[in-house]
Design a protein around this motif. Structure first.
Motif, PDB file in Angstrom:
ATOM      1  N   ASN A 152      -2.794  18.003   2.232  1.00 42.45           N
ATOM      2  CA  ASN A 152      -2.760  19.246   3.023  1.00 42.45           C
ATOM      3  C   ASN A 152      -2.104  20.382   2.232  1.00 42.45           C
ATOM      4  O   ASN A 152      -0.941  20.311   1.859  1.00 42.45           O
ATOM      5  CB  ASN A 152      -1.989  18.980   4.325  1.00 42.45           C
ATOM      6  N   GLY A 173      -2.527   8.221   7.350  1.00 43.25           N
ATOM      7  CA  GLY A 173      -3.124   7.978   8.649  1.00 43.25           C
ATOM      8  C   GLY A 173      -2.423   6.829   9.371  1.00 43.25           C
ATOM      9  O   GLY A 173      -2.446   6.745  10.596  1.00 43.25           O
ATOM     10  N   GLY A 174      -1.791   5.954   8.621  1.00 43.10           N
ATOM     11  CA  GLY A 174      -1.137   4.794   9.227  1.00 43.10           C
ATOM     12  C   GLY A 174       0.378   4.860   9.203  1.00 43.10           C
ATOM     13  O   GLY A 174       1.039   4.121   9.940  1.00 43.10           O
ATOM     14  N   HIS A 221       1.130   4.478  -2.625  1.00 44.21           N
ATOM     15  CA  HIS A 221       1.130   5.934  -2.393  1.00 44.21           C
ATOM     16  C   HIS A 221       2.314   6.583  -3.119  1.00 44.21           C
ATOM     17  O   HIS A 221       2.171   7.624  -3.757  1.00 44.21           O
ATOM     18  CB  HIS A 221       1.221   6.242  -0.897  1.00 44.21           C
ATOM     19  N   ASP A 248      -6.447   7.425  -0.053  1.00 49.21           N
ATOM     20  CA  ASP A 248      -6.470   6.075  -0.634  1.00 49.21           C
ATOM     21  C   ASP A 248      -7.282   5.991  -1.930  1.00 49.21           C
ATOM     22  O   ASP A 248      -8.409   6.471  -2.009  1.00 49.21           O
ATOM     23  CB  ASP A 248      -7.024   5.082   0.401  1.00 49.21           C
ATOM     24  N   GLY A 289      -7.571  15.386   9.741  1.00 49.47           N
ATOM     25  CA  GLY A 289      -6.644  16.151   8.887  1.00 49.47           C
ATOM     26  C   GLY A 289      -7.300  17.279   8.098  1.00 49.47           C
ATOM     27  O   GLY A 289      -6.958  18.453   8.269  1.00 49.47           O
ATOM     28  N   GLY A 326      -2.132  10.296   2.380  1.00 47.71           N
ATOM     29  CA  GLY A 326      -3.325  11.105   2.600  1.00 47.71           C
ATOM     30  C   GLY A 326      -3.036  12.525   3.084  1.00 47.71           C
ATOM     31  O   GLY A 326      -3.703  13.476   2.669  1.00 47.71           O
ATOM     32  N   HIS A 340       0.815  -1.219   0.000  1.00 46.03           N
ATOM     33  CA  HIS A 340       0.000   0.000   0.000  1.00 46.03           C
ATOM     34  C   HIS A 340       0.860   1.286   0.000  1.00 46.03           C
ATOM     35  O   HIS A 340       0.537   2.253  -0.697  1.00 46.03           O
ATOM     36  CB  HIS A 340      -0.914  -0.027   1.235  1.00 46.03           C
ATOM     37  N   ASP A 400      -5.969  13.096  13.407  1.00 43.53           N
ATOM     38  CA  ASP A 400      -7.277  12.477  13.698  1.00 43.53           C
ATOM     39  C   ASP A 400      -7.549  12.433  15.202  1.00 43.53           C
ATOM     40  O   ASP A 400      -8.649  12.747  15.653  1.00 43.53           O
ATOM     41  CB  ASP A 400      -7.342  11.053  13.102  1.00 43.53           C
TER      42      ASP A 400
HETATM   43  O1  KG4 Z   1      -3.487   7.666   2.864  1.00 44.70           O
HETATM   44  P1  KG4 Z   1      -4.744   7.736   3.613  1.00 44.70           P
HETATM   45  O2  KG4 Z   1      -6.022   7.997   2.842  1.00 44.70           O
HETATM   46  O3  KG4 Z   1      -4.981   6.434   4.437  1.00 44.70           O
HETATM   47  C1  KG4 Z   1      -3.919   5.719   5.042  1.00 44.70           C
HETATM   48  O4  KG4 Z   1      -3.196   5.011   4.295  1.00 44.70           O
HETATM   49  O5  KG4 Z   1      -3.743   5.904   6.260  1.00 44.70           O
HETATM   50  O6  KG4 Z   1      -4.564   8.862   4.719  1.00 44.70           O
HETATM   51  C2  KG4 Z   1      -5.603   9.229   5.580  1.00 44.70           C
HETATM   52  C3  KG4 Z   1      -5.076  10.323   6.502  1.00 44.70           C
HETATM   53  C4  KG4 Z   1      -6.028  10.659   7.645  1.00 44.70           C
HETATM   54  O7  KG4 Z   1      -5.305  10.647   8.843  1.00 44.70           O
HETATM   55  C5  KG4 Z   1      -6.514  12.049   7.294  1.00 44.70           C
HETATM   56  O8  KG4 Z   1      -6.819  12.824   8.439  1.00 44.70           O
HETATM   57  C6  KG4 Z   1      -5.339  12.618   6.530  1.00 44.70           C
HETATM   58  O9  KG4 Z   1      -4.870  11.542   5.756  1.00 44.70           O
HETATM   59  N1  KG4 Z   1      -5.697  13.723   5.640  1.00 44.70           N
HETATM   60  C7  KG4 Z   1      -5.235  14.985   5.786  1.00 44.70           C
HETATM   61  C8  KG4 Z   1      -5.858  15.754   4.778  1.00 44.70           C
HETATM   62  N2  KG4 Z   1      -6.669  14.921   4.042  1.00 44.70           N
HETATM   63  C9  KG4 Z   1      -6.550  13.684   4.581  1.00 44.70           C
HETATM   64  N3  KG4 Z   1      -4.384  15.510   6.675  1.00 44.70           N
HETATM   65  C10 KG4 Z   1      -4.129  16.815   6.585  1.00 44.70           C
HETATM   66  N4  KG4 Z   1      -4.685  17.637   5.672  1.00 44.70           N
HETATM   67  C11 KG4 Z   1      -5.557  17.143   4.747  1.00 44.70           C
HETATM   68  N5  KG4 Z   1      -6.097  17.967   3.830  1.00 44.70           N
END
Ligand code: KG4
Ligand code: ZN
Length: 341
Positions: free
Chosen positions: A280, A145-146, A122, A308, A188, A276, A118, A175
């Motif tokens: 930002n 997130g992980g 990314h 994702d 986020g 993810g 995964h 989160d």
């Molecule tokens: O990559 P992802 O979709 O899932 C994982 O592989 O973990 O990342 C999700 C993470 C969440 O913690 C979310 O709060 C964060 O990405 N996230 C952000 C933004 N959009 C998503 N963090 C900061 N700013 C954002 N705009």
């Protein structure tokens, strides 16, 4: 070569079709069915609920991806050259839903399948389009997130982790902090929206491990520091934008400082951003301007490929098929703790 990507590692059921031709990756379709609305009320992803939703959604999502790419279902076995599916890291039961679907399609279509990490997915989001612009050695900051990690790509396909978080990932810190401030899930994007309205001065939060002599991170203390700051401040509910801006900046400061230092040490020619949290806007703008001060190339994924999605998994698949690294569908299995290298 056309590749069907499947992603179900957490709470997004996704399928995409990528075409790899002449050193370019074109996304023909990219479908994501998000479960955020379902998990919102629990303040986080409930694994069993996520897995059940994947089972319900995966076939309609794949059908839609084929349709958008103008591939009739009956023609899929001829037109799809390979299936790429996330095998880890992630939630075991969620991963199983995608893997079992990929194995079944591989068997009935008689099309080869490859398992994708995964995080590598990314990273490969940066290769969508003309990837000739990426020069090696390349440094990649992956923030999700992980995971929060810095990886070095000495050459295309050779990925080595040079630093990672020792506890919470940056997205996880956002989160959990949002939960603390009771402003919603996922934290986020909500924190970044609040941060735009910050006006007042508040006490600074720490920049964890900023000057540590390595490329590791730690974000769980930052969330605890926020908790103590809120406990001390009786008026914190009037200053949520300020606390969000300070938290966001603390995370960005550490990420940029470590990335720039690592790029110097490893003489990187390209810096890439992924995961993810790379959605930002402040992180994108500040890292981009920090890199501009050097002669290093900066590459970041389109916003659609930050959180994702399966386009990034199909893109990662493009490089596996290139080397003919197909897996026997019978041997494909989940590895929830799969390491990047
Ligand atoms: O990559 P992802 O979709 O899932 C994982 O592989 O973990 O990342 C999700 C993470 C969440 O913690 C979310 O709060 C964060 O990405 N996230 C952000 C933004 N959009 C998503 N963090 C900061 N700013 C954002 N705009
Ligand atoms: Zn992810």
């Amino acid at each position: 070569m056309k590749i069907l990507g499947i992603e179900t590692s957490c709470d997004e059921t996704a399928a995409a079709i990528a075409e790899h031709k002449n050193g370019k990756i074109k996304i023909l379709s990219d479908i994501v069915s998000s479960q955020i609305e379902i998990h919102k009320k629990y303040g986080g992803v409930v694994p069993e609920v996520a897995a059940r939703e994947h089972v319900l959604n995966i076939l309609p999502v794949i059908n839609e991806a084929l349709e958008k790419a103008k591939i009739k279902k009956s023609e899929a076995p001829k037109k799809i050259d390979c299936i790429a599916v996330t095998i880890g890291p992630g939630l075991v039961t969620s991963l199983i839903a995608g893997i079992e679907t990929a194995k079944t399609l591989s068997y009935i279509w008689n099309v080869p399948v490859v398992g994708i990490n995964h995080i590598e997915g990314h990273i490969r989001a940066n290769f969508i389009g003309d990837y000739g612009k990426i020069k090696f050695p390349a440094l990649v900051l992956t923030v999700s997130g992980g995971h929060t990690l810095l990886a070095l790509m000495k050459k295309n396909g050779k990925i080595e982790t040079i630093g990672e978080t020792r506890d919470d990932a940056a997205g996880e810190a956002f989160d959990k902090s949002a939960k603390l401030m009771e402003i919603g899930y996922p934290g986020g994007p909500i924190i970044s929206e609040y941060a735009k309205r910050a006006k007042k001065n508040i006490t600074k939060l720490p920049r964890p491990m900023l000057d540590s002599p390595n490329f590791d991170f730690s974000f769980s203390g930052l969330k605890t520091a926020l908790r103590y700051a809120l406990q001390k401040d009786k008026l914190w509910k009037n200053k949520i934008p300020e606390y969000c801006a300070e938290l966001q900046q603390a995370v960005i400061d550490v990420l940029i400082h470590k990335t720039i230092n690592a790029s110097k040490k490893y003489k990187a020619k390209t810096i890439m951003l992924s995961g993810g949290v790379s959605a930002n806007r402040e992180l994108r703008a500040q890292l981009s301007s920090a890199v501009k001060k050097s002669d290093i190339e900066f590459v970041m994924p389109d916003l659609a490929y930050t959180t994702d999605n399966a386009a990034m998994i199909a893109a990662a698949g493009c490089f596996k098929t290139h080397n003919k690294k197909f897996a026997d569908w019978r041997k494909l299995k989940v590895d929830c703790c799969l390491a990047l290298n």
